[in-house]
Write an enzyme that holds these catalytic residues in place. Sequence first.
Site, PDB file in Angstrom:
ATOM      1  N   HIS A   1      -7.351  -6.358   3.383  1.00 17.34           N
ATOM      2  CA  HIS A   1      -5.964  -6.526   3.843  1.00 17.34           C
ATOM      3  C   HIS A   1      -4.938  -6.463   2.716  1.00 17.34           C
ATOM      4  O   HIS A   1      -3.842  -5.949   2.896  1.00 17.34           O
ATOM      5  CB  HIS A   1      -5.809  -7.830   4.639  1.00 17.34           C
ATOM      6  CG  HIS A   1      -6.060  -9.085   3.862  1.00 17.34           C
ATOM      7  ND1 HIS A   1      -7.328  -9.530   3.548  1.00 17.34           N
ATOM      8  CD2 HIS A   1      -5.209 -10.014   3.340  1.00 17.34           C
ATOM      9  CE1 HIS A   1      -7.254 -10.653   2.880  1.00 17.34           C
ATOM     10  NE2 HIS A   1      -5.975 -10.977   2.737  1.00 17.34           N
ATOM     11  N   ASP A   2      -5.280  -6.961   1.533  1.00 19.66           N
ATOM     12  CA  ASP A   2      -4.324  -6.965   0.422  1.00 19.66           C
ATOM     13  C   ASP A   2      -4.707  -6.000  -0.691  1.00 19.66           C
ATOM     14  O   ASP A   2      -4.263  -6.165  -1.838  1.00 19.66           O
ATOM     15  CB  ASP A   2      -4.199  -8.380  -0.167  1.00 19.66           C
ATOM     16  CG  ASP A   2      -3.232  -9.259   0.618  1.00 19.66           C
ATOM     17  OD1 ASP A   2      -2.385  -8.704   1.352  1.00 19.66           O
ATOM     18  OD2 ASP A   2      -3.325 -10.493   0.511  1.00 19.66           O
TER      19      ASP A   2
ATOM     20  N   LYS B   1      -2.236  -4.648  -3.327  1.00 17.86           N
ATOM     21  CA  LYS B   1      -1.662  -5.447  -4.409  1.00 17.86           C
ATOM     22  C   LYS B   1      -2.060  -4.936  -5.790  1.00 17.86           C
ATOM     23  O   LYS B   1      -1.426  -5.312  -6.776  1.00 17.86           O
ATOM     24  CB  LYS B   1      -2.069  -6.917  -4.266  1.00 17.86           C
ATOM     25  CG  LYS B   1      -1.285  -7.666  -3.197  1.00 17.86           C
ATOM     26  CD  LYS B   1      -1.631  -9.141  -3.188  1.00 17.86           C
ATOM     27  CE  LYS B   1      -0.810  -9.899  -2.150  1.00 17.86           C
ATOM     28  NZ  LYS B   1      -1.179 -11.347  -2.110  1.00 17.86           N
TER      29      LYS B   1
END
Length: 343
Positions: free
Chosen positions: A198-199, A202
């Site tokens: 999901h991240d 980043k």
Amino acid sequence: MKVLIVDENATNLKILSMLLAKDNYDVKTANSSDSALAKMSKSFDLVILDTNLSDRNGFDTCKKIKENPEFRSIPIILISRESRTDDIVKAFASGANDLMTTPFKLEEVRERIAKQIKLRDLQNSANKSEVERITNEQMETIFSLAKLAQSKDDDTGHHLERVKRYCKILAVELTKPIYKQEITRQFIKDLELAAPLHDVGKVGIADEIVLKPDKLTEAEFEQMKQHTIIGYNMLKDVQNQFGDSKFIKMAMNIARYHHERYDGTGYPDGLSKTDIPLEARILAVADVYDALRTQKPYHDSISHEKAFEVIKGGRELQFDYMMVKALKKVHHEFEKVWDELGD
């Protein structure tokens, strides 16, 4: 097999050309982006492209090549002079199939080239099992980036595992009411694999923003929001290379939409209600619960009971009512996961 090598460095061109000619490749060369674009032909089986070109960098050159439908299936290996995370992100976003850094070992070059050409041949012959094996190798890089992204602000590395478990707990409960048709065993299996991504975007956000101990400024927050787009584009590139996959599509949805809100005030696209993919609505609850339980420099951790109350208070605002309803039945299982893996 016909290969185009693009590099401003005459020595690199000579070394790679001699190596590939020795392996019986038909080698063509270019020393600039414009020259490479002029020479591009669908007859090429592979392009080796340096990222550090003066007239147009290799990432943008790769994008321009991939924009042409005739060239989209031609594998491109980018060569970078530095091993940097943002180069990996840019490589995926540009449509490249692989990224090597200099100095490289000649045997490694041979292996990388052979793998990409083999993959293209397998795709053409529709040998799906072998394509999936090589796709999995590509996905290992994505998962490594997800762990790298999380390691920036998660010392234990348990956040990804906790979120994955929360998602499975919630999804299993959701099969009982109205989502019995949508949430199959395969959906849950894909969700477990996709949730830790999901991240992943980043990795493309500056450390000084991700690691900032204070509240982000408005400008910094706008930059942070871009992790949803970066992650989506990285995964979309994998999809473009290897074709439709329900798992990759789910991972793309989660990466892009897990910060959308049920009332339409989230980001990046302002989706609302069931326009937000189901997997992203599930992930949103899991991610926020874990964030509330986790101690950060800019906020204290809170108890399970308080975290549960915060999420209940956000139903039909931040969260889908059905997600919150399911959480009411299984919230103690969330607590058990935290008790086992909490920081």
